[in-house]
Structure formats: C-alpha cells, structure tokens
Design a protein around this motif. Structure first.
Motif, PDB file in Angstrom:
ATOM      1  N   UNK A 351       9.882  -1.692   0.637  1.00 24.13           N
ATOM      2  CA  UNK A 351       8.892  -1.814  -0.425  1.00 24.13           C
ATOM      3  C   UNK A 351       9.145  -0.741  -1.499  1.00 24.13           C
ATOM      4  N   UNK A 353       7.252   1.081  -3.123  1.00 24.87           N
ATOM      5  CA  UNK A 353       6.483   2.317  -2.962  1.00 24.87           C
ATOM      6  C   UNK A 353       7.174   3.309  -2.028  1.00 24.87           C
ATOM      7  N   UNK A 354       7.788   2.764  -0.987  1.00 26.10           N
ATOM      8  CA  UNK A 354       8.516   3.644  -0.062  1.00 26.10           C
ATOM      9  C   UNK A 354       9.756   4.210  -0.752  1.00 26.10           C
ATOM     10  N   UNK A 369       6.129  -0.157  -8.813  1.00 25.37           N
ATOM     11  CA  UNK A 369       4.911  -0.933  -8.963  1.00 25.37           C
ATOM     12  C   UNK A 369       5.132  -2.108  -9.890  1.00 25.37           C
ATOM     13  N   UNK A 412      17.339   5.373   6.287  1.00 22.07           N
ATOM     14  CA  UNK A 412      16.068   5.502   6.988  1.00 22.07           C
ATOM     15  C   UNK A 412      15.548   4.145   7.444  1.00 22.07           C
ATOM     16  N   UNK A 413      15.743   3.137   6.602  1.00 25.42           N
ATOM     17  CA  UNK A 413      15.176   1.822   6.906  1.00 25.42           C
ATOM     18  C   UNK A 413      16.187   0.894   7.586  1.00 25.42           C
TER      19      UNK A 413
ATOM     20  N   UNK B   7       6.831  11.906   7.443  1.00 27.20           N
ATOM     21  CA  UNK B   7       6.115  10.762   6.867  1.00 27.20           C
ATOM     22  C   UNK B   7       6.606   9.459   7.496  1.00 27.20           C
ATOM     23  N   UNK B   8       7.928   9.303   7.497  1.00 24.35           N
ATOM     24  CA  UNK B   8       8.486   8.050   8.020  1.00 24.35           C
ATOM     25  C   UNK B   8       8.975   8.244   9.454  1.00 24.35           C
ATOM     26  N   UNK B  13       8.258   3.276  11.156  1.00 23.52           N
ATOM     27  CA  UNK B  13       9.318   2.332  10.772  1.00 23.52           C
ATOM     28  C   UNK B  13       9.338   1.144  11.722  1.00 23.52           C
ATOM     29  N   UNK B  16       6.523  -1.123  10.907  1.00 26.65           N
ATOM     30  CA  UNK B  16       6.791  -1.797   9.622  1.00 26.65           C
ATOM     31  C   UNK B  16       7.729  -2.979   9.844  1.00 26.65           C
ATOM     32  N   UNK B  17       8.801  -2.714  10.615  1.00 26.94           N
ATOM     33  CA  UNK B  17       9.801  -3.765  10.803  1.00 26.94           C
ATOM     34  C   UNK B  17       9.308  -4.844  11.762  1.00 26.94           C
ATOM     35  N   UNK B  39      -0.246  -0.716  -6.334  1.00 29.25           N
ATOM     36  CA  UNK B  39       1.071  -1.231  -5.974  1.00 29.25           C
ATOM     37  C   UNK B  39       1.075  -2.740  -5.799  1.00 29.25           C
ATOM     38  N   UNK B  41      -0.346  -4.298  -3.365  1.00 27.54           N
ATOM     39  CA  UNK B  41      -0.417  -4.688  -1.955  1.00 27.54           C
ATOM     40  C   UNK B  41      -1.712  -5.430  -1.652  1.00 27.54           C
ATOM     41  N   UNK B  63       2.983  -5.456   2.165  1.00 30.93           N
ATOM     42  CA  UNK B  63       2.722  -4.055   1.867  1.00 30.93           C
ATOM     43  C   UNK B  63       3.925  -3.179   2.130  1.00 30.93           C
ATOM     44  N   UNK B  64       3.765  -1.915   1.798  1.00 26.95           N
ATOM     45  CA  UNK B  64       4.822  -0.939   2.031  1.00 26.95           C
ATOM     46  C   UNK B  64       4.842  -0.551   3.510  1.00 26.95           C
ATOM     47  N   UNK B  65       5.779   0.306   3.879  1.00 26.54           N
ATOM     48  CA  UNK B  65       5.905   0.717   5.282  1.00 26.54           C
ATOM     49  C   UNK B  65       4.628   1.397   5.758  1.00 26.54           C
ATOM     50  N   UNK B  66       4.054   2.241   4.902  1.00 24.81           N
ATOM     51  CA  UNK B  66       2.865   2.993   5.309  1.00 24.81           C
ATOM     52  C   UNK B  66       1.673   2.049   5.522  1.00 24.81           C
ATOM     53  N   UNK B 120       1.121  13.576   1.010  1.00 24.20           N
ATOM     54  CA  UNK B 120       1.406  12.676  -0.118  1.00 24.20           C
ATOM     55  C   UNK B 120       0.116  11.984  -0.563  1.00 24.20           C
ATOM     56  N   UNK B 123      -0.299   8.425  -1.510  1.00 22.61           N
ATOM     57  CA  UNK B 123      -0.070   7.357  -0.522  1.00 22.61           C
ATOM     58  C   UNK B 123      -1.239   7.157   0.445  1.00 22.61           C
ATOM     59  N   UNK B 126      -2.515   3.725   0.565  1.00 26.64           N
ATOM     60  CA  UNK B 126      -1.683   2.768   1.318  1.00 26.64           C
ATOM     61  C   UNK B 126      -2.114   2.771   2.779  1.00 26.64           C
TER      62      UNK B 126
END
Lengths: 414, 148
Positions: A351, A353-354, A369, A412-413, B7-8, B13, B16-17, B39, B41, B63-66, B120, B123, B126
């Motif tokens: 995404x 944002x990440x 965005x 990372x992803x 954070x990640x 992760x 998210x996946x 964003x 989302x 959405x994002x990973x978070x 952050x 975020x 999110x």
C-alpha cells in the motif's frame, strides 16, 4: 562549433542547494531527501530574507497612510504586483489580483464571474485529472445556478484526449476549467490548444497553474486563456499567497468577491461605489509580506532561468523514471510524453501509505494518497499512489536514495 | 532498520499478507463501515452479537499493512468477548497507540505488536480505523465512521 547540448542553459545545483537552509537538516538521523515538492516546495534564503526585511524595515498598512512607512509598505506591495505581473506574462499589472492561493483564485472566478452568468442547461467542462480545488468550486456554482459539470477523459498515458475534449465542447459550454500541469501525474496539458478550441465556441477558460508555476515559463497572454491561477508556495514562495490573473475586460465586469475595506471608492449606508480591479477583489488588509515573498520567489526563478530549471528537472525525471521503473513490481502511473517532474507509481503488493512511512525512515519525503484528485484515482481504478516530485534543488543522488528506499520496501514485504 | 522493524514486525506483515477473519461474520447482526479520507482506506466490520457476547467478527476492505493487520488482529482478539470487554480492549489499545500507557502484554496479547505505531502519529488513524468501525457497529450507528 557548439552543439545543441552545450547551448542548453544549465543550473549549478550545488550552489542552488546552499540557498535552501532546510536542505541541510536531517530526518530520523539521515540527510533530508525532500521529494514532495508538488505539495509544497522549500524556500530559499532570498525569499525568507525578503519577508524578514519587509517586517524589519517597511511594515505598515498599505494604501491609506500618509506616513513614511505606509508609503514603503505600499511600494513593497504594489512593487510585488509588478513583479508577479511580469513573471506571469500579464500585459497590464491591474490584471493581477492577490489572493490566498490557487484555491481562492478559482473560487473567486466561480463566484464572481461564473455564478451571475450561468443558468440551468449551461455546462462547465473540466478534465478528469483536476485537483479537487478545480472541481469543488464548480460543483458549488453548479448547485447554485443549475449548470451541469461535464468531464473530458484522458488517454492511456494520462494526457487529455483532445478529440474527446472537443466532442464535449457544446454550445452550452460556458466555462472550461483545466490544470496546466497535473499534480498527481505530472502531465503538461495542451492548454493553448484547449483555449483556442474554447474561444472558438465562446467558452471562457480558467487555468489552474498551481503546478506549472515552479516548472514552466508562464505567459498568460500568449496562452490565450481568460483566467490563470497560481500559488506562491509551490514555486519557492510563502504559503497563504497567490495570484489570479484575469483578462482586464472580464475583471472589469465582475462584482466584488468579498466586501470590506480596500475594495471601495466611497461607502455610505445607502450604497457603496466599488474600486476598480484589482483592488475591488482585495477586501481587507492584504497579505503584504506574502506578496513580497512571492515576488522574491519569482525573482529567484527568473534569475536562475526557467529554461535552465526545466532542463535540470527534465534530466531528473528521465533518470528517476528509468531507475524506478526498473524496480520489480513497480507500475508507473502517468506516462504522458509531455510531463513536469512528477513521478507517480504503485508498488505491487504494498500500500502507498506503507511505502511513504518506510521511505520516511530513510529520510526520503514523498507524498502518498489520492493527491486531492479522487475522481482521477477512481477513473484509474486505484485508491492511492506514491508520488515523488522533483524541484530545481534535487539531485540524481537523491533519486538513488529513493530507489534504495524502495528496494528496502520490497525486501520488507517480500 | 531497527525502528522500521519495530513498526513492521513479522506478525504485522503476516497478518497483512494473510489476514484472518476476512469476509462477513457468520449470522452477522451488526455492521458498520469506516473510511480514512487521508489515504482512501475503507473497511467494513460485521459482527454477530448474541446475549451481549461477540460470537463472530469479520472485516473486509482495502488498506495498508497497518490498518489491515490491525483489523485482522482485532478480529482474532474479539471473538468470544463480552461487548463490554471489547470496548475496554479498544480503550486500552487506543491508549497504547497514543502513548500514555505502558504496553502490557498480558492485557493486550498480540495487539502489542502494533505499539510501534505510536512513533508515527500520522499512522495512528490507520491502526484504529477498524476499531472505530467496530465501535460504530456495536453502537448501531448508521452513519459511516470517518477517521477525520
């Protein structure tokens, strides 16, 4: 024999970088790599100094006072108007109205020019890639008048499809609104052609020049448009100030936008006699220091030369396009042949944002965005992109930092 | 890399996946939609609540990973809780993200993985989108919630 390459104007980027104090700062312990210039550019010391000198040595209210400082402030403010008029390519300084920014300029045209003239059945023709600031003011005026908004689509590269545009120009088209440069994609639109087509059909053109000002030599008279709007802060000037250029005869026929001091000739409770343009549209004490800063920014651009700036930014864009496109899983968004230095992209499985947060940990600032262009994003079927946008002070090394950051994201992803 | 890893984290992760509880809750009787205009989302949370207890939870959206990991971890954490317990968990989770609470693994379980978000502030929205949406679903609010 000199070659064409040698004749190109060049920019000494390292010298320019020293003009921008913020570029020497660090973010999260790393040197700042600022690639969010399409949102707002950083400020050179010449602009900061002009604003400081104004407040230290010249400040009073403008136009009314009979004392020495009032004269200095008035000279500074009206001198700034001369500079802005010259930089925009206006034939007459009275065609330049100081406003808060591009957004206010477009709202001014929508409310003061369009609203009294539009009615049910009239059409406002916009393009698919407009920023919200060139959509929402027209939606408001459409609601107020019964006029209808018509949208001209883009081709697959993100360029305005001129044939489709022309097909949507109708006898009912009264206003054509378009960006000179797309903030989300970087596309430079064929504004002169659009203005010519619109003029043939009797439609009035309103050009959002917010993204053009830092990159292109502006020539409002030569473009053939009717209104042109700019903000200072995207072109190295301060926030909260911009200019609306309008053809003199159009401005002369428009009622005031806001009422107050400065914009009147005489006032009584029976009625008020309004001042001529531009004062008619500048109610209240103006942003004098802002105007001074805006003029200093335009002087700065003119001293470097827009051609030299454009050459450098074009090199950055080409390099960045090549390097970023080579990253596995990257999809560029906006690939028009004629682009300003804006690179929007998607990274497969991540995404935007990440992407933005991870780049930030590397000191690299990008925008992620919908870029205030949701109808564009919807038409592309995406929610968000990551956008790197380059200014005159950016370097190839900074693009390398962007690319290294994107590799880190992929790692990372993975 | 260390602050990035905080954070990640792997668990984020992973969620998210391979998000858990994605879709619609079985025999759902509560739902709400959430939107983060920052964003774009969007998330939809569906719940089945019987006798004051959350029997099933699911979420859907982009959405994002978070935000995705947070929605997934939330759904895992909520199943089987009393409605009141769920609300209290959100309160504790929110305090964790806004920084005025010590991370207590006993109270928060896997949700603790999201504590890196507090570094952050941009975020936090999110990470809380799904939770605000959950709250709206529990409150029976018809209006879509927005993080703005």
């Amino acid at each position: 024999m000199t070659t064409a390459t040698q004749q190109r104007s060049t920019l000494d980027v390292e010298v320019c970088r020293r003009d921008f104090p913020i570029l020497a700062t660090e973010v999260r312990g790393r040197p700042l790599v600022y690639l969010d210039n399409a949102a707002s550019s950083q400020k050179p010391r010449q602009v900061i100094a002009a604003i400081e000198t104004y407040y230290r040595e010249k400040h009073a209210n403008v136009h009314r006072g009979v004392h020495h400082l009032a004269q200095l402030a008035t000279d500074a403010y009206e001198g700034a108007r001369d500079t802005v008029a010259r930089h925009l390519g206006a034939r007459d300084r009275r065609e330049v109205v100081f406003v808060r920014g591009t957004t206010e300029a477009i709202n001014l045209v929508a409310q003061s020019f369009a609203r009294p003239r539009l009615g049910a059945g009239d059409e406002i023709l916009l393009t698919q890639l407009e920023h919200h600031s060139n959509i929402v003011p027209w939606q408001l005026v459409a609601q107020q008048t019964g006029a209808r908004i018509v949208v001209a689509p883009l081709d697959a590269t993100g360029q305005l499809d001129l044939e489709q545009f022309e097909a949507r120009l109708s006898p009912q088209t009264r206003i054509v609104g378009l960006a000179h440069v797309s903030n989300a994609l970087g596309t430079v639109l064929p504004v002169a052609e659009v203005c010519e087509l619109a003029r043939q059909r009797g439609a009035v053109t309103v050009v959002d020049g917010a993204q053009a000002a830092p990159h292109l030599q502006l020539d409002v008279a030569g473009l053939g448009c009717d209104f042109y709007a700019v903000s200072a802060h995207k072109a190295y000037g301060p926030t909260g100030i911009g200019a609306l250029w309008g053809r003199g005869e159009l401005l002369a026929a428009m009622p005031p936008y806001q009422g107050g001091g400065e914009m009147i000739r005489t006032v009584s409770f029976e009625g008020t006699d309004f001042a001529e343009a531009p004062a008619r549209f500048e109610a209240g004490t103006p942003n004098i220091a802002g105007a001074v800063g805006m003029a200093a920014a335009f002087d700065y651009l003119d001293a470097l030369g827009l051609e030299a700036i454009a050459n450098h930014e074009h090199d950055l864009l080409e390099y960045a396009t090549r390097q970023v496109a080579a990253i596995e899983g990257v999809q560029l968004v906006g690939t028009a042949a004629n682009k300003a230095s804006v690179l929007s992209f998607l990274l497969d499985g991540v995404h935007a944002h990440d992407v933005g947060t991870i780049l930030d940990t590397e000191g690299v600032a990008v925008r992620v965005g919908h870029h205030c262009a949701q109808p564009l994003m919807d038409s592309l079927g995406i929610a968000a992109t990551a956008r790197a946008s380059f200014a005159l002070y950016n370097t190839r090394q900074e693009i390398d930092a962007l690319v290294a950051g994107l590799e880190r994201v992929r790692e990372l992803f993975a | 890399m260390s602050d990035l890893r905080s954070l990640y984290q792997e668990i984020i992760l992973d969620h998210y996946k391979r998000p858990r509880h994605r879709g619609v809750a079985a025999e759902a009787n509560r739902e709400a939609e959430g939107y983060n205009p920052l964003c774009g989302d969007k998330v939809r949370v569906t719940l089945s609540v019987r006798d004051g207890r959350i029997e099933d939870v699911a979420f859907d959206g982009e959405g994002c990973a978070i935000s995705t990991a947070s929605a997934s971890l939330m759904s895992e954490a909520l199943a089987g809780l009393e409605v009141e317990e769920a609300r209290q968990l959100f309160e504790r989770f929110h305090r964790l993200l806004t920084g005025d609470a010590v991370a207590d693994e006993e109270e928060l379980g896997k949700l603790i993985a999201l504590s890196g978000v507090r570094e952050y502030p941009m975020r936090v929205k999110c990470a809380t989108l799904a939770w605000h949406t959950l709250q709206a679903a529990l409150d029976g609010t018809d209006q879509a919630v927005s993080t703005e």
